[in-house]
Design a protein around this motif. Structure first.
Motif, PDB file in Angstrom:
ATOM      1  N   ASN A 182       0.827  -1.211   0.000  1.00  0.00           N
ATOM      2  CA  ASN A 182       0.000   0.000   0.000  1.00  0.00           C
ATOM      3  C   ASN A 182       0.859   1.258   0.000  1.00  0.00           C
ATOM      4  O   ASN A 182       0.543   2.251  -0.657  1.00  0.00           O
ATOM      5  CB  ASN A 182      -0.929   0.002   1.209  1.00  0.00           C
ATOM      6  CG  ASN A 182      -2.118  -0.923   1.036  1.00  0.00           C
ATOM      7  OD1 ASN A 182      -2.315  -1.499  -0.029  1.00  0.00           O
ATOM      8  ND2 ASN A 182      -2.910  -1.067   2.082  1.00  0.00           N
ATOM      9  N   GLU A 183       1.940   1.220   0.756  1.00  0.00           N
ATOM     10  CA  GLU A 183       2.842   2.361   0.833  1.00  0.00           C
ATOM     11  C   GLU A 183       3.452   2.669  -0.534  1.00  0.00           C
ATOM     12  O   GLU A 183       3.480   3.826  -0.976  1.00  0.00           O
ATOM     13  CB  GLU A 183       3.947   2.058   1.846  1.00  0.00           C
ATOM     14  CG  GLU A 183       4.938   3.172   2.089  1.00  0.00           C
ATOM     15  CD  GLU A 183       5.960   2.783   3.142  1.00  0.00           C
ATOM     16  OE1 GLU A 183       5.855   3.263   4.281  1.00  0.00           O
ATOM     17  OE2 GLU A 183       6.868   1.978   2.829  1.00  0.00           O
ATOM     18  N   LEU A 184       3.919   1.643  -1.222  1.00  0.00           N
ATOM     19  CA  LEU A 184       4.562   1.838  -2.518  1.00  0.00           C
ATOM     20  C   LEU A 184       3.552   2.229  -3.594  1.00  0.00           C
ATOM     21  O   LEU A 184       3.798   3.138  -4.395  1.00  0.00           O
ATOM     22  CB  LEU A 184       5.289   0.551  -2.934  1.00  0.00           C
ATOM     23  CG  LEU A 184       6.513   0.168  -2.095  1.00  0.00           C
ATOM     24  CD1 LEU A 184       7.011  -1.219  -2.506  1.00  0.00           C
ATOM     25  CD2 LEU A 184       7.630   1.195  -2.253  1.00  0.00           C
ATOM     26  N   ALA A 198       6.715  -2.037 -11.780  1.00  0.00           N
ATOM     27  CA  ALA A 198       5.688  -2.891 -11.176  1.00  0.00           C
ATOM     28  C   ALA A 198       6.304  -4.188 -10.658  1.00  0.00           C
ATOM     29  O   ALA A 198       5.969  -4.653  -9.568  1.00  0.00           O
ATOM     30  CB  ALA A 198       4.588  -3.190 -12.184  1.00  0.00           C
ATOM     31  N   ILE A 199       7.220  -4.762 -11.441  1.00  0.00           N
ATOM     32  CA  ILE A 199       7.896  -5.989 -11.016  1.00  0.00           C
ATOM     33  C   ILE A 199       8.748  -5.723  -9.781  1.00  0.00           C
ATOM     34  O   ILE A 199       8.769  -6.517  -8.836  1.00  0.00           O
ATOM     35  CB  ILE A 199       8.761  -6.550 -12.169  1.00  0.00           C
ATOM     36  CG1 ILE A 199       7.855  -7.046 -13.298  1.00  0.00           C
ATOM     37  CG2 ILE A 199       9.652  -7.681 -11.669  1.00  0.00           C
ATOM     38  CD1 ILE A 199       8.609  -7.473 -14.544  1.00  0.00           C
ATOM     39  N   ALA A 200       9.449  -4.575  -9.780  1.00  0.00           N
ATOM     40  CA  ALA A 200      10.274  -4.218  -8.617  1.00  0.00           C
ATOM     41  C   ALA A 200       9.414  -4.028  -7.375  1.00  0.00           C
ATOM     42  O   ALA A 200       9.798  -4.421  -6.271  1.00  0.00           O
ATOM     43  CB  ALA A 200      11.071  -2.953  -8.913  1.00  0.00           C
ATOM     44  N   LEU A 250      11.496  -5.040   1.638  1.00  0.00           N
ATOM     45  CA  LEU A 250      11.630  -4.306   2.899  1.00  0.00           C
ATOM     46  C   LEU A 250      10.642  -4.852   3.917  1.00  0.00           C
ATOM     47  O   LEU A 250       9.460  -5.043   3.613  1.00  0.00           O
ATOM     48  CB  LEU A 250      11.360  -2.820   2.682  1.00  0.00           C
ATOM     49  CG  LEU A 250      11.471  -1.958   3.949  1.00  0.00           C
ATOM     50  CD1 LEU A 250      12.929  -1.843   4.380  1.00  0.00           C
ATOM     51  CD2 LEU A 250      10.885  -0.570   3.729  1.00  0.00           C
ATOM     52  N   LEU A 251      11.104  -5.118   5.113  1.00  0.00           N
ATOM     53  CA  LEU A 251      10.240  -5.629   6.171  1.00  0.00           C
ATOM     54  C   LEU A 251       9.528  -4.453   6.823  1.00  0.00           C
ATOM     55  O   LEU A 251      10.040  -3.845   7.765  1.00  0.00           O
ATOM     56  CB  LEU A 251      11.051  -6.425   7.194  1.00  0.00           C
ATOM     57  CG  LEU A 251      10.244  -7.139   8.277  1.00  0.00           C
ATOM     58  CD1 LEU A 251       9.262  -8.131   7.667  1.00  0.00           C
ATOM     59  CD2 LEU A 251      11.162  -7.841   9.258  1.00  0.00           C
ATOM     60  N   HIS A 252       8.350  -4.139   6.335  1.00  0.00           N
ATOM     61  CA  HIS A 252       7.601  -2.973   6.823  1.00  0.00           C
ATOM     62  C   HIS A 252       7.244  -3.145   8.299  1.00  0.00           C
ATOM     63  O   HIS A 252       6.768  -4.190   8.717  1.00  0.00           O
ATOM     64  CB  HIS A 252       6.322  -2.804   6.000  1.00  0.00           C
ATOM     65  CG  HIS A 252       5.569  -1.566   6.308  1.00  0.00           C
ATOM     66  ND1 HIS A 252       4.709  -1.472   7.373  1.00  0.00           N
ATOM     67  CD2 HIS A 252       5.548  -0.346   5.697  1.00  0.00           C
ATOM     68  CE1 HIS A 252       4.181  -0.261   7.405  1.00  0.00           C
ATOM     69  NE2 HIS A 252       4.664   0.448   6.408  1.00  0.00           N
TER      70      HIS A 252
END
Length: 208
Positions: free
Chosen positions: A98-100, A112-114, A120-122
């Motif tokens: 959601n953040e990205l 989109a693939i990246a 990252l462990l949110h």
């Protein structure tokens, strides 16, 4: 388009369907099955995107048109809602997605693939800061933890196959979770743990 598909039984009102219900009465019998049109679903949400990393429908997008009040509770809930999990119905992967996605106006296929592969462990930062703060206060009692603490200090928060920091954090977190009372400390605005929680965090790192 998203639909939370499945053959969902229509259940009578007046019971908590997250728990056992009486089996010796016809009052708890199913009332048939919900039609597809009655299932949780949405088409082209206002945000322009959706994601699902094993999260509740309410955590799939921003400005979410899917609302609990529009569906029976047993249909909308997931094991991540309420007492089954996080109150927002999400998990670390879902929150990171959601953040990205909410910060991106457009995406190339490569972007989109990246995003899909982001590791990252949110949410780990607040817990790691709490642990490091506990060590600063009690370092004289735990000198043998210096190497582990330095590994966690240098960790970038990403989960990769070569990340020693991630492996150590994951095992430490598993140990901490066996002491649920220590997780009730408020770390949203500060990292000031109670003395008992500090000991739990540090002894968990020693076990890890």
């Amino acid at each position: 388009y998203y639909q939370r598909t499945g053959r969902v039984p229509s259940r009578p009102e007046g019971y908590d369907w997250t728990r056992f219900v009486p089996g010796n009465t016809s009052k708890t019998e199913w009332l048939g099955f919900h039609d597809n049109a009655e299932l949780v679903q949405t088409l082209n949400p206002p945000s322009g995107w959706m994601q699902n990393c094993n999260v509740s429908p309410k955590a799939m997008t921003m400005d979410n048109p899917m609302k609990q009040e529009d569906y029976p509770e047993y249909m909308f809930r997931s094991f991540r809602d309420g007492r089954w999990g996080a109150r927002d119905g999400s998990n670390s992967r879902g929150r990171r997605a959601n953040e990205l996605l909410s910060s991106a106006e457009k995406m190339t296929l490569e972007q989109a693939i990246a995003t899909a592969n982001d590791s990252l462990l949110h949410g780990e930062k607040v817990w790691r800061e709490a642990l490091l703060a506990a060590y600063r206060i009690n370092s004289e009692d735990y000198p043998f933890l210096e190497e582990a603490i330095n590994i966690l200090k240098l960790w970038d928060g990403y989960s990769t196959k070569d990340s020693v920091g991630m492996t150590l954090f994951r095992e430490w977190w598993r140990q901490v979770q066996s002491h649920p009372q220590s997780l009730k400390e408020d770390r949203e605005h500060n990292v000031n743990l109670s003395p008992n929680a500090q000991k739990v965090f540090l002894s968990s790192l020693a076990t890890a």
